[in-house]
Design an enzyme around this catalytic site. Structure first.
Site, mmCIF file in Angstrom:
data_model
loop_
_atom_site.group_PDB
_atom_site.id
_atom_site.type_symbol
_atom_site.label_atom_id
_atom_site.label_comp_id
_atom_site.label_asym_id
_atom_site.label_seq_id
_atom_site.Cartn_x
_atom_site.Cartn_y
_atom_site.Cartn_z
ATOM 1 N N ASP A 64 24.345 41.982 18.113
ATOM 2 C CA ASP A 64 23.610 42.717 19.143
ATOM 3 C C ASP A 64 24.436 43.898 19.668
ATOM 4 O O ASP A 64 25.664 43.844 19.675
ATOM 5 C CB ASP A 64 23.272 41.754 20.301
ATOM 6 C CG ASP A 64 22.223 42.334 21.230
ATOM 7 O OD1 ASP A 64 21.530 43.303 20.830
ATOM 8 O OD2 ASP A 64 22.087 41.844 22.363
ATOM 9 N N ASN A 69 11.242 41.826 16.315
ATOM 10 C CA ASN A 69 11.694 43.199 16.008
ATOM 11 C C ASN A 69 10.604 44.061 15.358
ATOM 12 O O ASN A 69 10.680 45.289 15.379
ATOM 13 C CB ASN A 69 12.933 43.188 15.104
ATOM 14 C CG ASN A 69 14.199 42.791 15.822
ATOM 15 O OD1 ASN A 69 15.140 42.292 15.216
ATOM 16 N ND2 ASN A 69 14.258 43.012 17.133
#
Ligand code: FPP
Length: 261
Positions: free
Chosen positions: A31, A79
């Site tokens: 991340d 996503n």
């Protein structure tokens, strides 16, 4: 395996790792690519592109140490909701990386695997992924498992459906549903559960990743943004892991007794 010339800080960190007590399976939530790019006044995809080096370093370092499974959260089911241009760029990067890094996989004898709703991937990505999976299927140093179009709730619902179908067809008595059977119906059933889960970028969330499998995993949160994550950061996470007492619901005294045999 390609010999890696380590720097001084890397040597001392690496030396502190007890290779007899390595986690078999490490999972990473990569991340911080977007923030890394924004800090440099660039578009988010710039961060994703720079994240590839971290993927390579983590995979090489893990394989070299003797970790047997490394799972990377590359693209979640959620996503797909990102701007179309970013999704397309991520898909392109994925296919390019798989293509360009095949050499790294061969050199380190890494077997590539993928988990997720792979049918939802564009055809050419699915093909490239499968070709590399087939090409590296004979390697045994480490499994590099890419979670692509993956989410844990999606995986759990898929398993529940499969179990319900078996019960409906009277191939299964509902009283026989237990943890072992459920585990067998997960798409990750061929891998042991991760013992260590790392998330980068200073966020303290699991984000729908391997929820069933991390029941007893140690969690490690690194403040580094993913494109800055280096092999030393993996070493630090492993040293931290090895300093923890894993009790699995037992008391410290019980754990100490069972260690003595
Ligand atoms: C999270 O950062 C990262 C991703 C969604 C993609 C990870 C992909 C790569 C590192 C590229 C190559 C990967 C492989 C396995 C070939 P973010 O965009 O959520 O960052 P932010 O939280 O700062 O916005």
């Amino acid at each position: 395996m390609i010999p890696h010339t380590p720097g001084a800080s890397e040597v001392s960190l690496k030396d502190r790792i007890n290779t007899d007590l390595l986690p078999k399976h490490v999972a990473i939530i990569m991340d911080g690519n977007g923030r890394w790019a924004r800090m440099r006044g660039k578009v988010r995809t710039y961060g994703h592109r720079h994240g590839v080096r971290s993927v390579r370093e983590a995979a090489e370092a893990a394989a070299e140490l003797g970790i047997k499974y490394l799972t990377l959260y590359a693209f979640s089911t959620e996503n797909w909701k990102r701007p179309r241009a970013e999704v397309n760029a991520l898909m392109r990067l994925l296919v390019q990386t798989i293509h360009r890094e095949t050499k790294t996989l061969h050199e380190n004898r890494i077997r590539l695997k993928a988990i997720g709703d792979l049918d939802s991937l564009p055809d050419h990505i699915y093909r490239e992924l499968n070709d590399t999976i087939r090409e590296t299927a004979h390697y045994e140093q480490m499994d590099l498992i890419l979670a692509i179009s993956y989410s844990s709730r999606w995986e759990i619902i898929k398993a529940v459906r499969q179990i319900a179908e078996m019960a409906k067809d009277q191939k299964l008595d509902p009283r026989d549903i237990d943890q072992q059977l459920f585990r067998k119906c997960l798409i990750t059933s061929e891998f042991p559960d991760p013992e260590l889960l790392i998330r980068t970028s200073g966020e303290y969330r699991i984000s729908n990743f391997l929820l069933w499998q991390i029941a007893y995993a140690e969690l490690y949160f690194s403040p580094k943004l993913w494109p800055d994550f280096r092999r030393e950061d993996l070493y630090e996470a492993l040293i931290d892991f090895q300093g923890r007492e894993r009790r699995f619901g037992k008391t410290t005294e019980q754990v100490k007794t069972s260690c003595r045999g």
